[in-house]
Structures are given as structure tokens and as C-alpha cells.
Enzyme design. Structure first.
Site, PDB file in Angstrom:
ATOM      1  N   GLU A 128       8.670  14.593   3.996  1.00 32.44           N
ATOM      2  CA  GLU A 128       9.398  15.778   4.453  1.00 32.44           C
ATOM      3  C   GLU A 128       9.205  15.961   5.952  1.00 32.44           C
ATOM      4  O   GLU A 128       8.215  15.472   6.523  1.00 32.44           O
ATOM      5  CB  GLU A 128       8.930  17.010   3.682  1.00 32.44           C
ATOM      6  CG  GLU A 128       9.210  16.884   2.193  1.00 32.44           C
ATOM      7  CD  GLU A 128       9.019  18.171   1.418  1.00 32.44           C
ATOM      8  OE1 GLU A 128       8.550  19.162   2.020  1.00 32.44           O
ATOM      9  OE2 GLU A 128       9.352  18.188   0.215  1.00 32.44           O
ATOM     10  N   GLU A 243       1.387   1.929  -5.233  1.00 32.28           N
ATOM     11  CA  GLU A 243       0.677   0.652  -5.245  1.00 32.28           C
ATOM     12  C   GLU A 243       1.684  -0.478  -5.066  1.00 32.28           C
ATOM     13  O   GLU A 243       1.462  -1.414  -4.285  1.00 32.28           O
ATOM     14  CB  GLU A 243      -0.101   0.473  -6.549  1.00 32.28           C
ATOM     15  CG  GLU A 243      -1.254   1.434  -6.707  1.00 32.28           C
ATOM     16  CD  GLU A 243      -2.023   1.220  -8.013  1.00 32.28           C
ATOM     17  OE1 GLU A 243      -3.006   1.948  -8.243  1.00 32.28           O
ATOM     18  OE2 GLU A 243      -1.652   0.315  -8.793  1.00 32.28           O
ATOM     19  N   HIS A 341       6.588 -17.486  23.965  1.00 27.44           N
ATOM     20  CA  HIS A 341       7.939 -17.729  24.459  1.00 27.44           C
ATOM     21  C   HIS A 341       8.109 -17.362  25.932  1.00 27.44           C
ATOM     22  O   HIS A 341       9.153 -17.678  26.525  1.00 27.44           O
ATOM     23  CB  HIS A 341       8.953 -16.931  23.628  1.00 27.44           C
ATOM     24  CG  HIS A 341       9.290 -17.549  22.311  1.00 27.44           C
ATOM     25  ND1 HIS A 341       8.424 -17.522  21.237  1.00 27.44           N
ATOM     26  CD2 HIS A 341      10.395 -18.210  21.885  1.00 27.44           C
ATOM     27  CE1 HIS A 341       8.998 -18.127  20.198  1.00 27.44           C
ATOM     28  NE2 HIS A 341      10.181 -18.554  20.568  1.00 27.44           N
ATOM     29  N   GLU A 366       5.335   3.771   4.410  1.00 34.22           N
ATOM     30  CA  GLU A 366       4.657   3.807   3.102  1.00 34.22           C
ATOM     31  C   GLU A 366       3.222   4.330   3.231  1.00 34.22           C
ATOM     32  O   GLU A 366       2.287   3.833   2.600  1.00 34.22           O
ATOM     33  CB  GLU A 366       4.659   2.413   2.468  1.00 34.22           C
ATOM     34  CG  GLU A 366       4.704   2.421   0.953  1.00 34.22           C
ATOM     35  CD  GLU A 366       6.102   2.718   0.417  1.00 34.22           C
ATOM     36  OE1 GLU A 366       6.239   2.919  -0.796  1.00 34.22           O
ATOM     37  OE2 GLU A 366       7.055   2.777   1.211  1.00 34.22           O
TER      38      GLU A 366
END
Length: 387
Positions: A128, A243, A341, A366
Site C-alpha cells: 500500500e 516463500e 565492457h 517482494e
């Protein structure tokens, strides 16, 4: 055989098929899709055809359920091609697992067959605007009125929100419950009146797949849409679901880290300076050695957590460790790939700049890595006392 040794023949074929899809269908188009920031509809349709959306659905519902170890390796392959593709099926898988483990027979019969084919795609709505990772502080409520739920509140950072036909909404069905977690439920919601996807959030990386704000204004849902049919169990249900979610994010990080390492290794063998390939310069060679070592360590930690999950054990700590280490590793490898690079690593003509923009998502998504550390230490203390 390497990574695939623990899998049976069928699961090896699944991973190999997805790897082939990535090499032949994703890699040739990913740079253009990324830069255009368009939803990869054609690739998603191919993922449906391959059965990717049914990897967490039992065969009796039309799925091709695989072990968590297999699922982790499939996710790694998708993220190796484009992290956004792994994101396009991450929340979907968690919802499939939630339904399979906690859903009523009616809920399973209604949703799992369509989720297995990807006809309906699912997502989770947890975060939220005011609360972030503090899920117990959520304010979205589902009040029982005249034999149905009236939902009000707002969610944010909801992946695939515009295309999801089913959303597992974490909400409060009892505002007075103590502790607060006892009043939280998972409500299965479909798009409809009172549910508005208000805007797409602009992002550093993770292009193509939308992350949105979703607002509920007197949205109505039947009482039977509570996951499992009993309100007040949602917090524990979602913690179990996370999980899977955290293992999926760890696997995404493996894919991004692997892609960055493989590009750096290839570039270091073809790029020359001072008369020799740059991998022969110790500073570059050391980077490559450390990248490969940390990537393998992250993979083994993730696969260990996946094996524990497959054994039926609680893995909130193990999944948290895997997510924490793999995401931090991916971020470091992505930066080191830019270093290898040189100036080209900063150019949008090469893929390494994309890996560097995508990697931070796994650190904050997450449940932030700071939250992962809280989960880990809490479990360390709890298990030590029990021991």
C-alpha cells in the site's frame, strides 16, 4: 548436466525448452522491446503455449506442476532473456500455489483450469502507498454488508495489474482484531465496477510489464471469494505464498546475474587492449572469476531453499537468505559487467546497461533486503531457542 542434475527427465526437458525459447525467440527481440517499453504480448502467448503459466497447477486441472527446483531454473532462464518475462508470471505462480494449498474446492475448480493455460492471469495486491513492506499495517478493508464484501482502499506496485483477470488482495476483514494479523484475509477479486487501475508507475528498469496503482471504491465481492472460505487466515496464507515469491525473485536475480556474467565473459574474449584479450589482464580476469564464483554460490543457496520447499519444510528463512544473497550478487555482477565492457557498458547498444537497471528491483521487490534480514534473524533466534 550441472544445474539440472537433481531434476527428472521431464523437468530437464521443461527447462531446456524454456532455454531454447529464450535463445531463439527472446534474445533477438528483447533490446527493441525494452527500449520501446511495450508489453511483450507475442512472447507471453508463446509462454502460454509452452505451459509456463501452468507450472504450479496440478495435472488434474490442466497444469504441468513441477518441483520448486525446476520452477527456479525455469525462472532463471526467462530472466536470463528478459527479467520482465519472469515478472510476467511471478505473481501468477504465487496465486496458483495459494489456491492449490488453501483454496476451497469451488475456488480451485473455478480458477485453476484457466490459470493453467494462461487464459486468466493472476497477480497479488499486497503493498500500500503508506505502508511498504509493513503488511500488517495495511488499511484496505473488506467489510461485510448485506451478505457481500465492500472493499475500499488502495494498493501500489502491482505487477500485471491491467492484464490480471484474478487478483489475490490482502485486506482487513476485521478492523478490531488483535493482533492485527488475525483480522487479515486474502480476497479473490476480478476486474469490475469499483476497482480502478489508476496509473502505471514509471520505473528505472523492469520495462514492458506494467506496475500500477489500484484503487478500490466500494468494490463488491461475494463472501465465498475469501481464500479458503474462512476470514482471518490471510496473513499466514500470504506469508507461505511469499516463500514462493521470494524464491522466484532470487531466481530472477540469478537470471540477470548470469546474463551479465555471460556477456562480460564473451566480451572479454573478443575485446583486445595492449595486444591481448582483456580477460588476460589481471584486473579483468579477477572480476570474471569473482562474478562466476558468487553466481554459483547464489544458485546453490537458491536451489537448497527450493529443495527444502519441495521437502515440505518451512523455508521463510531459507527463501529470505536466497533472495537477499542472489539479489545483492546480481547487482554486483551487473556493475562489474559494465566495468568489463568499459565505455560500451554505458551504451544502450549493449545489454549490460539493461541488467544494471533491472537488478535493483530484486533488492527492493517482494520485501526489501532490509526486511529479509529481519526475517532471517528472527528465525535464527526462534530456531536456536527451539533447538
Amino acid at each position: 548436466m550441472g544445474r539440472l542434475e537433481a531434476l527428472d527427465e521431464h523437468e530437464r526437458a521443461v527447462v531446456s525448452t524454456v532455454a531454447d525459447f529464450v535463445d531463439k525467440q527472446v534474445k533477438p527481440v528483447v533490446q527493441q522491446l525494452e527500449h520501446d517499453n511495450v508489453y511483450p504480448e507475442a512472447l507471453i502467448e508463446q509462454m502460454k503455449a509452452l505451459g509456463v503459466y501452468g507450472l504450479a497447477v496440478p495435472e488434474e486441472y490442466g497444469g504441468v506442476a513441477v518441483s520448486m527446483q525446476c520452477y527456479v531454473l525455469v525462472t532463471e532462464e526467462l530472466a536470463r532473456g528478459w527479467m520482465s518475462l519472469a515478472g510476467a508470471m511471478g505473481g501468477h505462480t504465487v496465486v496458483c500455489k495459494l489456491l492449490n494449498q488453501f483454496g476451497t474446492q469451488e475456488q480451485q475448480d473455478t480458477w485453476l483450469p484457466r490459470l493453467a493455460t494462461g487464459e486468466v492471469r493472476a497477480t497479488m495486491a499486497l503493498t500500500e502507498p503508506h505502508g511498504g513492506s509493513d503488511l500488517q499495517a495495511l488499511r484496505t478493508s473488506a467489510k461485510e454488508v448485506d451478505g457481500e464484501y465492500r472493499v475500499n482502499g488502495a494498493k501500489t506496485w502491482i505487477s500485471n495489474a491491467r492484464r490480471a483477470g484474478l487478483t489475490a488482495l490482502l485486506c482487513k476483514t476485521d478492523l478490531t482484531a488483535q493482533p492485527a494479523s488475525k483480522g487479515i484475509s486474502v480476497l479473490l477479486v476480478e476486474p469490475g465496477e469499483g476497482m480502478t487501475v489508476s496509473r502505471d508507475l514509471p520505473k528505472l528498469g523492469y520495462k514492458g510489464v506494467e506496475s500500477c496503482e489500484v484503487v478500490f471504491d466500494d468494490y463488491r465481492a461475494p463472501l465465498s471469494n475469501i481464500l479458503g472460505g474462512v476470514p482471518g487466515l490471510g496473513f499466514a496464507q500470504m506469508m507461505k505464498g511469499l516463500e514462493t515469491g521470494r524464491l522466484q525473485v532470487a531466481a530472477r536475480a540469478l537470471g540477470v546475474g548470469r546474463a551479465a556474467y555471460e556477456d562480460a565473459l564473451s566480451y572479454a574474449q573478443t575485446r583486445e587492449s595492449f595486444g591481448k584479450p582483456i580477460w588476460k589482464h589481471q584486473s579483468v580476469g579477477n572480476l570474471l572469476a569473482d562474478m562466476a564464483t558468487s553466481l554459483e554460490a547464489a544458485r546453490q543457496l537458491t536451489l537448497y531453499a527450493a529443495r527444502e520447499f519441495d521437502a515440505g519444510r518451512r523455508v521463510d528463512m531459507e527463501a529470505g537468505m536466497a533472495k537477499l544473497f542472489a539479489s545483492e550478487t546480481a547487482m554486483k555482477i551487473a556493475l562489474d559487467a559494465v566495468r568489463v565492457h568499459g565505455g560500451y557498458g554505458y551504451s544502450t547498444e549493449y545489454d549490460v546497461e539493461r541488467y544494471f537497471r533491472d537488478a535493483p528491483l530484486m533488492i527492493v521487490g517482494e520485501g526489501t533486503n532490509e526486511i529479509q534480514r529481519n526475517v532471517i534473524v528472527g528465525q535464527l533466534v526462534s530456531r536456536a531457542r527451539k533447538g
